[in-house]
Design a protein around this motif. Structure first.
Motif, PDB file in Angstrom:
ATOM      1  N   MET A   1       0.834  -1.186   0.000  1.00 56.40           N
ATOM      2  CA  MET A   1       0.000   0.000   0.000  1.00 56.40           C
ATOM      3  C   MET A   1       0.868   1.234   0.000  1.00 56.40           C
ATOM      4  N   LYS A   2       0.672   2.060  -0.977  1.00 58.38           N
ATOM      5  CA  LYS A   2       1.464   3.273  -1.090  1.00 58.38           C
ATOM      6  C   LYS A   2       0.629   4.451  -0.644  1.00 58.38           C
ATOM      7  N   LYS A   3       1.225   5.287   0.223  1.00 61.56           N
ATOM      8  CA  LYS A   3       0.490   6.411   0.784  1.00 61.56           C
ATOM      9  C   LYS A   3       1.298   7.674   0.661  1.00 61.56           C
ATOM     10  N   ALA A   4       0.568   8.783   0.721  1.00 58.75           N
ATOM     11  CA  ALA A   4       1.241  10.084   0.793  1.00 58.75           C
ATOM     12  C   ALA A   4       0.727  10.800   2.031  1.00 58.75           C
ATOM     13  N   LEU A   5       1.639  11.117   2.951  1.00 61.65           N
ATOM     14  CA  LEU A   5       1.262  11.765   4.202  1.00 61.65           C
ATOM     15  C   LEU A   5       1.769  13.185   4.232  1.00 61.65           C
ATOM     16  N   PHE A   6       0.928  14.117   4.554  1.00 65.16           N
ATOM     17  CA  PHE A   6       1.337  15.516   4.632  1.00 65.16           C
ATOM     18  C   PHE A   6       0.976  16.113   5.986  1.00 65.16           C
ATOM     19  N   PHE A   7       0.764  15.242   6.975  1.00 62.84           N
ATOM     20  CA  PHE A   7       0.432  15.740   8.296  1.00 62.84           C
ATOM     21  C   PHE A   7       1.058  14.802   9.323  1.00 62.84           C
ATOM     22  N   ARG A 149      16.494   3.380  -0.736  1.00 59.23           N
ATOM     23  CA  ARG A 149      16.302   4.096   0.530  1.00 59.23           C
ATOM     24  C   ARG A 149      15.091   3.467   1.226  1.00 59.23           C
ATOM     25  N   PHE A 150      15.370   2.792   2.336  1.00 59.30           N
ATOM     26  CA  PHE A 150      14.289   2.134   3.050  1.00 59.30           C
ATOM     27  C   PHE A 150      14.703   1.940   4.496  1.00 59.30           C
ATOM     28  N   ALA A 151      13.719   1.598   5.326  1.00 60.25           N
ATOM     29  CA  ALA A 151      13.952   1.376   6.745  1.00 60.25           C
ATOM     30  C   ALA A 151      13.222   0.114   7.164  1.00 60.25           C
ATOM     31  N   VAL A 152      13.738  -0.530   8.233  1.00 60.83           N
ATOM     32  CA  VAL A 152      13.110  -1.730   8.770  1.00 60.83           C
ATOM     33  C   VAL A 152      12.724  -1.466  10.218  1.00 60.83           C
ATOM     34  N   LYS A 153      11.595  -2.014  10.640  1.00 57.42           N
ATOM     35  CA  LYS A 153      11.148  -1.852  12.015  1.00 57.42           C
ATOM     36  C   LYS A 153      11.833  -2.910  12.868  1.00 57.42           C
ATOM     37  N   LEU A 154      12.507  -2.483  13.925  1.00 53.80           N
ATOM     38  CA  LEU A 154      13.319  -3.407  14.714  1.00 53.80           C
ATOM     39  C   LEU A 154      12.737  -3.747  16.073  1.00 53.80           C
ATOM     40  N   ASN A 155      11.580  -3.244  16.430  1.00 55.19           N
ATOM     41  CA  ASN A 155      11.050  -3.579  17.756  1.00 55.19           C
ATOM     42  C   ASN A 155      10.529  -5.004  17.773  1.00 55.19           C
ATOM     43  N   THR A 268      10.550  16.331  16.044  1.00 57.75           N
ATOM     44  CA  THR A 268       9.666  17.071  15.139  1.00 57.75           C
ATOM     45  C   THR A 268       8.318  16.359  15.082  1.00 57.75           C
ATOM     46  N   ASN A 269       7.465  16.873  14.233  1.00 56.43           N
ATOM     47  CA  ASN A 269       6.200  16.200  13.917  1.00 56.43           C
ATOM     48  C   ASN A 269       6.161  15.757  12.458  1.00 56.43           C
ATOM     49  N   ASP A 270       7.324  15.688  11.837  1.00 52.59           N
ATOM     50  CA  ASP A 270       7.396  15.428  10.398  1.00 52.59           C
ATOM     51  C   ASP A 270       7.503  13.934  10.115  1.00 52.59           C
ATOM     52  N   ARG A 271       6.395  13.332   9.805  1.00 54.26           N
ATOM     53  CA  ARG A 271       6.405  11.929   9.372  1.00 54.26           C
ATOM     54  C   ARG A 271       6.790  11.841   7.900  1.00 54.26           C
ATOM     55  N   PRO A 272       7.130  10.639   7.437  1.00 56.12           N
ATOM     56  CA  PRO A 272       7.444  10.497   6.007  1.00 56.12           C
ATOM     57  C   PRO A 272       6.287  10.990   5.148  1.00 56.12           C
ATOM     58  N   GLN A 273       6.619  11.721   4.105  1.00 53.74           N
ATOM     59  CA  GLN A 273       5.580  12.263   3.229  1.00 53.74           C
ATOM     60  C   GLN A 273       5.177  11.266   2.147  1.00 53.74           C
ATOM     61  N   VAL A 274       6.145  10.561   1.578  1.00 52.65           N
ATOM     62  CA  VAL A 274       5.863   9.557   0.550  1.00 52.65           C
ATOM     63  C   VAL A 274       6.569   8.275   0.960  1.00 52.65           C
ATOM     64  N   TYR A 275       5.830   7.197   1.102  1.00 49.43           N
ATOM     65  CA  TYR A 275       6.425   5.943   1.534  1.00 49.43           C
ATOM     66  C   TYR A 275       5.550   4.788   1.057  1.00 49.43           C
ATOM     67  N   CYS A 284       9.678  -0.378   5.122  1.00 44.49           N
ATOM     68  CA  CYS A 284       9.127   0.888   4.629  1.00 44.49           C
ATOM     69  C   CYS A 284      10.041   1.459   3.557  1.00 44.49           C
ATOM     70  N   GLY A 285       9.585   1.486   2.322  1.00 39.42           N
ATOM     71  CA  GLY A 285      10.317   2.154   1.249  1.00 39.42           C
ATOM     72  C   GLY A 285      10.098   3.651   1.335  1.00 39.42           C
ATOM     73  N   LEU A 286      11.166   4.417   1.279  1.00 42.99           N
ATOM     74  CA  LEU A 286      11.097   5.865   1.487  1.00 42.99           C
ATOM     75  C   LEU A 286      11.208   6.594   0.149  1.00 42.99           C
ATOM     76  N   GLY A 287      10.320   7.538  -0.077  1.00 39.83           N
ATOM     77  CA  GLY A 287      10.352   8.316  -1.307  1.00 39.83           C
ATOM     78  C   GLY A 287       9.913   7.490  -2.509  1.00 39.83           C
ATOM     79  N   GLU A 288      10.344   7.921  -3.669  1.00 37.29           N
ATOM     80  CA  GLU A 288      10.015   7.202  -4.900  1.00 37.29           C
ATOM     81  C   GLU A 288      10.958   6.011  -5.076  1.00 37.29           C
ATOM     82  N   PRO A 289      10.484   4.901  -5.632  1.00 33.03           N
ATOM     83  CA  PRO A 289      11.361   3.735  -5.829  1.00 33.03           C
ATOM     84  C   PRO A 289      12.479   4.028  -6.823  1.00 33.03           C
ATOM     85  N   TYR A 290      13.603   3.340  -6.651  1.00 32.28           N
ATOM     86  CA  TYR A 290      14.730   3.504  -7.572  1.00 32.28           C
ATOM     87  C   TYR A 290      14.439   2.826  -8.907  1.00 32.28           C
TER      88      TYR A 290
END
Length: 367
Positions: A1-7, A149-155, A268-275, A284-290
């Protein structure tokens, strides 16, 4: 699921959890199914699974193909390809007579059993010609998109939930908002290229809570990797994250020496905008895919078909240097005015003589 968050939705969540670091898997024999097909971005095509012929056994080191869109995208050059491809390449003044050979190995990265079943997270080892050491590039494949550019949840959610009722409440909140938790970013490379890529020296992981986003800087270090935890505080609340991240063949740390205190955490309160999240919400893939998958099967035939398609294309004619005009020069009046003018007649005579000499000497007009 691809989302765009601006808040962003703000607060703090205490999580003194047992964190699980990304673990290395065994090298894959052959090309993993997740890398199959033809991948494209604005300046190139990449084929990981080059389609071996019958009788060729799968090896740990495979060969990749890279097709560059040269001449502003009007020509496709098969710059790197396996030696068992037999189709003749289109060679011109801008291409090398022989294609490069780039060997590649694949090693999976596993964050948990659940993530391993729902996502493809890998380190690819590129062996460029003339270099003794490979270039290590972490990649994540989510659906038909490949991210550098991506991140993994480690908890470790299971261990948290056994602690007390608070763990169950925390797990419920994370199910409602999959971005909650600690996201360890992997070291990003600048591309899958013919030359060794440049890998980031600093990576920025994030701890996302209901009310805030904490950005933690990890920098490349020579210290030995450990499973130690590091801590940072916000008021009366303390947060625990991994002290070291191992990525792209290097170790990154968020605290100096033997210290386990993280300093200069940005809130901050800045969550990823495009992921883009995988199905388990652990990658979590960050930004636009390569790269994006544009064909389901990669092979020599697919590369040749793309090359022929590009060879048929023709660039449009350039725009005229001056805009179109409906100006009428009245050439008949000009010829009438020149008639009998000795100066103009002398100029015309010199022009004709110059043209005759050039033609006789095989000059510009004689070619």
């Amino acid at each position: 699921m691809k989302k765009a968050l601006f808040f962003a939705i703000p607060l703090c969540l205490f999580a003194a959890a047992a964190w699980a670091q990304v673990a290395d898997g065994e090298f894959s024999v052959g090309v993993p199914a997740a890398f199959g097909g033809v991948w494209e971005r604005g300046d190139r095509y990449v084929i990981f699974d080059c389609g071996k012929t019958d009788g060729q056994e799968a090896k740990r080191k495979e060969e990749a193909a890279i097709l560059l869109k040269t001449f502003y995208g009007w020509h496709l050059d098969r710059s790197a390809e396996p030696d068992y491809w037999t189709a003749k390449r289109t060679v011109n003044d801008s291409t090398c007579p022989e294609a490069e050979r780039i060997f590649i190995e694949y090693r999976p990265l596993v964050t948990s059993k659940r993530a391993a079943e729902n996502a493809s997270v890998w380190e690819i080892f590129l062996w460029h010609p003339g270099l003794k050491e490979p270039s290590v590039i972490p990649v994540a494949i989510i659906g038909g998109n490949l991210y550098l550019r991506f991140a993994v949840k480690l908890n470790a959610t299971d261990e948290e939930s056994r602690a007390d009722g608070e763990g169950q409440e925390r797990s419920a909140r994370q199910n409602e908002d999959p971005l909650l938790g600690f996201w360890a970013q992997m070291a990003g490379a600048d591309g899958v290229k013919l030359c060794p890529p440049v890998t980031e020296t600093d990576i920025y992981s994030t701890y996302i809570t209901k009310d805030a986003v904490y950005t933690i800087r990890y920098w490349r270090t020579d210290m030995e990797y450990t499973n130690a935890k590091a801590f940072f505080s916000d008021g009366g609340k303390t947060f625990s994250v991994v002290k070291h991240i191992q990525s792209a063949g290097k170790v990154y740390t968020c605290a100096n020496g033997r210290s386990v205190t993280i300093r200069n955490v940005q809130k901050t309160n800045d969550r990823p905008q495009v992921y883009e999240l995988d199905g388990a919400a652990e990658i979590c893939g960050l930004g636009e895919p390569y790269l994006k998958r544009v064909q389901d099967k990669g092979s020599q035939e697919a590369a040749v078909a793309l090359e022929k398609e590009y060879s048929k294309r023709r660039a449009p004619n350039p725009n005229p240097p001056f805009p179109p005009s409906d100006l009428d020069w009245h050439m008949d009046d000009i010829s009438r005015l020149e008639a009998g003018n000795k100066i103009v007649e002398a100029v015309r005579k010199r022009q004709k003589e110059f043209a005759r000499q050039q033609f006789a000497a095989g000059g510009i007009l004689g070619r």
